[in-house]
Every structure is written in structure tokens, then in C-alpha cells.
Design a protein around this motif. Sequence first.
Motif, mmCIF file in Angstrom:
data_model
loop_
_atom_site.group_PDB
_atom_site.id
_atom_site.type_symbol
_atom_site.label_atom_id
_atom_site.label_comp_id
_atom_site.label_asym_id
_atom_site.label_seq_id
_atom_site.Cartn_x
_atom_site.Cartn_y
_atom_site.Cartn_z
ATOM 1 N N TYR A 108 35.907 46.222 48.015
ATOM 2 C CA TYR A 108 36.064 45.012 47.215
ATOM 3 C C TYR A 108 35.639 45.262 45.770
ATOM 4 C CZ TYR A 108 35.760 40.127 45.790
ATOM 5 O OH TYR A 108 35.938 38.932 45.137
ATOM 6 N N ASN A 109 36.476 44.844 44.827
ATOM 7 C CA ASN A 109 36.195 44.935 43.400
ATOM 8 C C ASN A 109 35.650 43.586 42.945
ATOM 9 O OD1 ASN A 109 36.175 45.151 40.627
ATOM 10 N ND2 ASN A 109 38.224 46.034 40.461
ATOM 11 N N ALA A 110 34.324 43.529 42.708
ATOM 12 C CA ALA A 110 33.677 42.267 42.364
ATOM 13 C C ALA A 110 33.969 41.826 40.939
ATOM 14 C CB ALA A 110 32.173 42.380 42.569
ATOM 15 N N PHE A 111 34.406 42.713 40.068
ATOM 16 C CA PHE A 111 34.710 42.334 38.682
ATOM 17 C C PHE A 111 36.026 41.567 38.608
ATOM 18 C CE2 PHE A 111 31.810 45.873 38.132
ATOM 19 C CZ PHE A 111 31.015 45.458 37.078
ATOM 20 N N SER A 112 37.050 42.075 39.264
ATOM 21 C CA SER A 112 38.381 41.460 39.210
ATOM 22 C C SER A 112 38.689 40.614 40.425
ATOM 23 C CB SER A 112 39.447 42.554 39.066
ATOM 24 O OG SER A 112 39.226 43.325 37.903
ATOM 25 N N ASN A 113 37.780 40.552 41.399
ATOM 26 C CA ASN A 113 37.967 39.737 42.609
ATOM 27 C C ASN A 113 39.236 40.124 43.371
ATOM 28 O OD1 ASN A 113 35.608 38.251 41.993
ATOM 29 N ND2 ASN A 113 36.789 36.868 40.680
ATOM 30 N N VAL A 114 39.411 41.423 43.557
ATOM 31 C CA VAL A 114 40.529 41.941 44.342
ATOM 32 C C VAL A 114 39.984 42.967 45.321
ATOM 33 C CG1 VAL A 114 42.234 41.540 42.527
ATOM 34 C CG2 VAL A 114 41.027 43.723 42.621
ATOM 35 N N ASP A 115 40.768 43.271 46.336
ATOM 36 C CA ASP A 115 40.386 44.250 47.345
ATOM 37 C C ASP A 115 41.229 45.503 47.152
ATOM 38 O OD1 ASP A 115 38.742 44.937 49.490
ATOM 39 O OD2 ASP A 115 40.324 44.536 50.949
ATOM 40 N N LEU A 116 40.573 46.598 46.820
ATOM 41 C CA LEU A 116 41.277 47.863 46.616
ATOM 42 C C LEU A 116 41.399 48.579 47.961
ATOM 43 C CD1 LEU A 116 40.866 50.280 43.678
ATOM 44 C CD2 LEU A 116 40.850 51.211 45.978
ATOM 45 N N ARG A 117 42.616 49.032 48.281
ATOM 46 C CA ARG A 117 42.862 49.666 49.580
ATOM 47 C C ARG A 117 43.607 50.981 49.377
ATOM 48 N NH1 ARG A 117 44.481 44.489 53.507
ATOM 49 N NH2 ARG A 117 42.602 43.275 52.991
ATOM 50 N N GLY A 196 28.808 42.744 33.010
ATOM 51 C CA GLY A 196 28.013 42.433 34.193
ATOM 52 C C GLY A 196 27.845 40.957 34.447
ATOM 53 N N TRP A 197 27.964 40.127 33.415
ATOM 54 C CA TRP A 197 27.808 38.680 33.605
ATOM 55 C C TRP A 197 28.852 38.112 34.549
ATOM 56 C CZ3 TRP A 197 32.059 35.866 32.368
ATOM 57 C CH2 TRP A 197 33.001 36.471 31.538
ATOM 58 N N SER A 198 30.005 38.768 34.663
ATOM 59 C CA SER A 198 31.066 38.249 35.526
ATOM 60 C C SER A 198 30.758 38.430 37.011
ATOM 61 C CB SER A 198 32.390 38.943 35.194
ATOM 62 O OG SER A 198 32.298 40.340 35.419
ATOM 63 N N LEU A 199 29.726 39.221 37.347
ATOM 64 C CA LEU A 199 29.384 39.443 38.758
ATOM 65 C C LEU A 199 28.535 38.329 39.334
ATOM 66 C CD1 LEU A 199 28.486 43.258 38.667
ATOM 67 C CD2 LEU A 199 30.628 42.206 39.386
ATOM 68 N N GLY A 200 27.933 37.516 38.498
ATOM 69 C CA GLY A 200 26.995 36.516 38.998
ATOM 70 C C GLY A 200 25.575 37.052 38.982
ATOM 71 N N SER A 201 24.672 36.275 39.555
ATOM 72 C CA SER A 201 23.263 36.640 39.568
ATOM 73 C C SER A 201 22.627 36.216 40.873
ATOM 74 C CB SER A 201 22.523 35.997 38.388
ATOM 75 O OG SER A 201 22.604 34.582 38.486
ATOM 76 N N ARG A 212 20.445 39.225 33.019
ATOM 77 C CA ARG A 212 20.222 38.493 34.261
ATOM 78 C C ARG A 212 21.521 38.427 35.044
ATOM 79 N NH1 ARG A 212 14.616 37.220 34.875
ATOM 80 N NH2 ARG A 212 13.747 37.310 32.778
ATOM 81 N N ASN A 213 21.846 39.491 35.743
ATOM 82 C CA ASN A 213 23.030 39.535 36.584
ATOM 83 C C ASN A 213 22.848 40.641 37.614
ATOM 84 O OD1 ASN A 213 24.199 42.107 35.361
ATOM 85 N ND2 ASN A 213 24.147 40.778 33.555
ATOM 86 N N PHE A 214 23.814 40.752 38.521
ATOM 87 C CA PHE A 214 23.706 41.735 39.600
ATOM 88 C C PHE A 214 23.782 43.166 39.084
ATOM 89 C CE2 PHE A 214 25.193 38.238 42.507
ATOM 90 C CZ PHE A 214 24.041 38.223 43.274
#
Length: 932
Positions: A108-117, A196-201, A212-214
Motif C-alpha cells: 500500500y502506498n500511503a502517500f497516493s492512497n493506492v495499492d501497488l501490485r 510527510g504531512w499527507s500521511l497523517g499523525s 508532527r506526522n507519521f
Amino acid sequence: MVVHTDCLRDVPDIFENEIGESLTTRTEGLGMIRELGPPDLCHIVKSHSSNRNEPEIGSYHHVLGVDTSSSASLAAYINSLQYSLSESPGWFGASNGWKITSGTYCSYNAFSNVDLRVQIKIPGGVDAYIVTVLGERKEVTDELWRECQVSSLLRATLLSDSLAYDVTGLRRVTPVNGPREEAKVIEALMQQFWNGWSLGSNAETQMISTARNFLADGIQKYFSGAGRYADFAAEILAPLAYAPLGGQQSPVRSSADFKGVDPEVASMLAQCYLEGDEEVQAVRVMHQALKIKPSCYPLLYIQSEFLRRKKQLESALTIAHMAVKYAPSEFHAWAKLAEIYIDSKDFKRALLTLNACPMYIFVGRDMPRVPSPRRINYPVKPDILADYNLGESFNNSTHGPVPSSSRASIDSDAPGYAEEMAQNGSSDILRLSAPNLNGTFAHAYKILASIFGMVGWDELLMLRSQVFFMEEEYCNSAVPGAAVDDELEEEEEKEREKAGEKDDDHLPLSALRERALSESKPDIETSGMVKADADTNGHLEETKAETQGTDEMQSETKLDEKPEAESDLQENAAEPKPGSKPEAEPSSEAPAQPAAKGKKKNKKNKGKKAQEKEKESANPEQAEHVEQAEQANGDVAYETIAALGEKMDEVSLSGNNEGDKENSAEDTAPADSAVVATSDIAAPESPFEPVSAPQTAVLEAKDKEPSASNDADNADNVTDRDDESQQIRLGDSNIVRKRLCERWLDNLIMLLFEDLRTYTAWRSRMHNLRATGQQVTYTYTQAEWEALGELALRLHRPSEAKEAFEYALAIRFSAHAWMRLLEMHVGKHAAAQKEEHLRYENVPPPLPLNSNDSLMMALDAIVWLSVHNDRWYNNMVYPNPVCESVVRLVKIHGLSKVRNSLVSMNLKVPVFNIVKGYLEFAEKFDVTGAKW
């Protein structure tokens, strides 16, 4: 027992009912991912090469730590599983008819919210693509590969604790095997750092920022777990902190010729320097960054913690107040302020600050969504587990061959496993709710438990009744809904906006500090008039309705007020005062409230010059003295005098003791004006008498006794009494206003009570059993001993927690108990152990960390935990809590001593090789103590 030849030897296998159903379930769950995403999924398809009647089989397992930077690395991982298939003996050697024909690796790509396969066919080619939340298939770019690599590394780092994050069929591998691989990882992390801010905290952070992020949490955990603060500062933080603001990385510049610094990254750099014992560098970085942005909350947080460690509590308190001011929605700012109050022994304000903390809903880690499996295979390694009984008790036919014994030793007094499970089902110890707290609520419980540990339960209840409204007080109050006067702050903000004051965010730190001190300390020259205003306030408000007539209108025109003041005066005249009696209801049954305790600014302080007119109409002598004081002080504005008088009534949470002592010491200078102002009026009621309205309740110090005299004829006694009351108001930092206790804090107090009741019953039973010489080990089950150990840790009794975990291990193996004992042997609870020894006389001193006994006990726990990790496919050398403990031992004893002590234990070769991997990591990455 049926032997399956389609299973992997050293990798868990979860078999599907239909081939590909795990991939379909994962695609459907992409829209429900909230944080970094679930672990990687490796799906393989097996077919029998010789028997064509055998249908194909689909199985999968979860992975953490695999390099996902390219399709080649993922294809190599799936290809390595071919050599893990179980082998069956034959005429010409071992062979197996099952082969892996294809596989799919999902990350899972947490930056773009897609699943790489990556889909691999053996033999065949490799096909890489991404799947969106809507199930669409798209091409992969280089940017997506880099984001996927960073996401996978962060999951492996933040989810490295196998006890805290347990997933069915999860395998862990080492994400970074050497310095060369680490250099590539650092390059990818720095390229993605500003995103990194796009990943959440995490659950304790409200405002997501650069620091302050993951991503920031993952990098910090990776380096701090191994104690590599110097590498963290030099290789990542310094290039990012001294880069152009908002830009990308640049070469490191010295602190002398820097042109810009990112304040939030500088806060991480300063914290790294502090943890690495480089305080001078940390102070220099904080100074440079605070000049850029004095209102940066992360910087203020780090600075307050640094001052707290240096026992500079007054300065730390000032900085913590500023951090709360600039980040009022952040839980950590309020929690740090409460901790500093606890260190300052100001438990009342600590409770009030804890009550004001913003609480957030805890969001747990993302767990994989999988269909119901047909069967699960958990293979074991008999050569490693031969001498180590891990106490596994599940069915062999379902999960594969495992050790059958469920106890470390056979004892006639030991209850059976079924009997123990039945006892656990009805146990009150296992039903405690405090272990289930997470996020901000768990942190708040720790703060509350620390207050309890210092004052005791009875004193905690007394403090609670002094700072919070009890049910009886709330029901008997005149205005229950206005118990918490939060609207005062809103009125202050509106008045500041009307006055045209500028924002404080861009002011230098020195100016902000001077402003904070000036607000807490009134001018010495006007303190007499302030005192007169505070003393006569009640009488003026009682006579205000009678003096509002033609004289008031004439004085209004003479004073030439502003239009806003005129409108405020008219509105103020139309409203009845809290201490005045309505003319239509002359009955004396209604309780009268002293005006000195009234906290509604919209009734008391609207139109600041209206108060001066009322003073003139009520007492001409007082008006003359006010004019004289005005001329002597150089045309002091009426707004300033009213504001200072307002500060005397208002008790804040600042607790500035120095300023209060100065005011109380110099309060006798303008005593003449106070005598004249109060000689011709009735003496006000004591501000410490009980009141009916909860929003006006004021507490007094224990060592201060209110004067019972109410003689209005003796001006000297009145003045002395007023001076004493005023000094109490200024000098005593324990005067606080009562508040309504938040529901969640009240629940935490009840949870603390349940813990204390269980703890008291446990210690009483232990005392009785030892006094009578009865068996102690099997008094509780293993699960209950572990729960009692955690209970003792929550109540800051590590010695009793250690005892409980040892009793748990005497019954059966427990990875949780071994981990807690290992933490004690490597010094993680050293501060709590030292504090417990100083507080209680019957507690023996803890074992020194640099002793040989402590080292051997720690190595014993490391060996058991290493065997347990290998049993459950945790082959991740680092990041790993066990490896972090080994690094601590190397820092304390040195690598040579730890290695020699490990050799002296005469371990089996497979077990020794597992533990040796942790020592090789310490030597390879050159941690502290690796060269001696």
C-alpha cells in the motif's frame, strides 16, 4: 496426523477457499484505510507438477520489511519462497511435486492512497501496476515506487513491536541490512520528507505539520531506538533544518552563516541534540529558530521540557504557558503544562490543566481484511524449540506440529489449562478497564496516576473537591450553567480587537515574555487605586441603580467619551448587577453576591470609563483622590486602571510566584489612598466566604486564615484587613477557581479508584499468604499475574510489578512478562524504581544496571524472546524491541563484555546465531559502546 506437502517450511501459510479471494477482499477494503495501511500481502498459487488431477491451491501471508523500491526486489522475494516448500522423502532423495507457478505482491502506498501490485509468473514475466480506491488499474511511475518504498519502511518501523501489533500469518524481515542500504533509504526519506504531512499523525496530535506526522515519527524511532542521535542529526535533520524555508534539501551549512531555518524541523534537531547529550548545540538551534518564529509550538514544547529537566520550573512554566497559548488544541502542550505543575507541587492547577486538555478519539492501526481461511499452517523449527517450552496450547491438526506441553514444569499444585481458563473468565482482575485506555486518555491517566503517587488517594479526593464542583454544590448553585466562565476569554479577545492590538505571533520571544510578566504584575504606583477599586466595587454596584439619573448624563457629556463607551454604558445601565437587588422584588430572601466575586465581564466591565463616572457620583472624595493619583502618575489612562483592577479580581493559571511576592511586599506603599477611599463606605464582605453561584467560588490557601472582622467604623482595621486579603490574592499561587469536572476525567478518577481497590486487595492477600506460609504462585492464574504486574506499573510500583511478572513466568512462558522484565533490567523504568525506593522505606534498592547479575538476567530474557520471535516468524533484527534492549546493554557494558557473557551461557548454535545477529547490528552500525 495428516502431513501436508503443499505448505512452506519456515513461512506461515493461509490457504484460500477460492484462488484470488484475498486479493479481491484487499481491493474492496482500500477505501477503508485510515493511516499507513495494512501490511504487505504476498499471494502465491501452487500446482502439482506430476499429478494433473490435483487442483491449484492459493495461499497467502502478510509481510513487513521487504524492499519495495522496484519490481525486481519483489520478484526475488516471491522466487525465494520456491525453496521454502516442504520436501517429502523419495527413492532418489527429497522431492516435492508442488511448485509455485505465480504470485502477486501487494504493497500500500500511503502517500497516493493506492495499492501497488507486482504480478509474477514462474517461468514468465513481471507485471507491475497500481489499483486505486475505485478498483481502477493504472501504470506505475518512479515517484510511486519511491513513495511505496517509504510507506513500507514506515510500516515496518512503527509496527515493529510484535506484542502491540499482532496479525494472523505475519512475517517480519529486516528492512535495512547494512550501511549501504541505509544510505539509499535516507535519500528516499529526505526526498519525501516535505510531503510527510499527507500521511497523517498519531492519535495524540491534532494539527499535522512537518514535525508532527507519521514520517517524522518513523524516522525518529528508527534512529533513536539504536541511540544513533548523532547520525540522525548530521545525515537528515541538519540538511533539512538549514535548507531554504519550504524548500528541499541542501548542503549542510554551519550555524554561523545560516540564512534561514525551518522552525519545526529545528525543533526535531534540538530534541535530537538533547537526547544525544549535546545541550549547547540544542540551545543554539532553539535560539536561532525562535528568532525566526517565536510562536512555533514544537520549539516551545522542546524548550519547556529542557528547562524542566534542568529544574528551572518557573521558566519552564512560562514557556509551557506560551506553548498552550499558541497551540490550544494540542494535547501535548496541555499535558506538558500539567506535568510542570506537578513538578512544582501545584497539584490544584495540575488538575485544572488536565481537565482542560483536549481529548481525541483514538484511531487504531490498520488491520488487514481477509476472508475466512480454509486452513492455516504455522510451521516450527524443532532444532530451536527442543529446549525451550513456549507453552503453546492450540490444536496441532489445525495449525501444524507444535510443542504439546502447556506448562514449564509439572507441579501437583498447578491448575490445569481448562481450569485456569475458567478462572480467568470470572476474574475481576482481568476486567479492569484502565489497560484498555489508548491515545490521549492513556496519557491523561498517567498524569493522574503520577499525582496520586505523590499525594495519595485521600489528598487527591480533597484536591478534587477543592478545584471541581461536587454534585451538591452544583445543584445548589444559582447559575449552574455558568459555572465555567469561558466567555471571559472571548470578551478579552473582542476588547483587544477593538483596541487595535497587533497579533503576537511575529513578536520576538523577549517581547512576549515581557508582556506576560507585565500582565501578571500590576504597576506599583497604581496598586493603591486598584486596591481601592477592588474594595469599593461591591458598594458601588449596590448603589449604581440609584445614581443613574440626570447627574450621570451630565457627567457623561463632560467626560467626552467615545461612541462605543456610550453604547456600552447604556447597555450596562439597563442590566441589573449580580450584587444588586431588583426594585420590583425587595425581598431579602434572594442571596446577595459580592461584586468582587462577579466574573461576568459583560455586566461588570462594559464601558471602562462608565466605572469612573459611577465612582465620581458615588463618592466625590474618591474621585478627587483618583484625579490626584492620575496627575502624579503622568495622566494614567482610565482604561489601564480598570484593566489592572480587573486583574486583581481575576485569578489565572499562570502561578507567577515572583511577581506576586513583589506585589504583596510593595502593596503598602500607597496605603493612604486606600484608607481615604474606604473610610466613608461600608466594608465589603470577605472574598473567601461561601457563595451561592458556582462561577464565583474562590479557594483560599491552607495557611491563610480570612479575617472575621467586619467593622466599618475603624478605618485602620479595614485597611489592614483589605491589605491582607489583597496579598493573599496576589501572593498565593494556590488560589484557583472551581470548574466543572469533565466527564472523561471523572471516569479516569473512577478507573484509578478501581485500580487502587484491586491493588489493595492483592497486597493484603499476599501479606496474609506469606504470614501463614501458604502457596503464592498458583494463587492467581498466569493472566492475572500479568494484569497485576501492569497494575503495579500504572501505580508506580515497579518492584511489585517485577514480582508479579516473575510469578507469571513460574507458571508458563509469557513473552509479555519477559519483555517487561527485560525493560527493567536495561533501565527503562530506572527513574520509577529510584523514586519508589526513596518514597517507601520497605522497598529495597534496585539492582545496579552495570552489575553482572543485571546483565545475565537481561541476556536470559533476550534469549527467550529471541526464540519466541523466531518461532513466530519475526526475523527482523532491527527495528525490534529486543534489539533496542541489546543496544542499551552495549551502551552500558560494552560490546565485548556482552558478547563474552553470551558465549558463557553455552547456548545451542541456532539460538546463539539468532542473538548474535543483534550484536552484529550494533557493531555494523557503530552504536555507542560497540568499540569497547
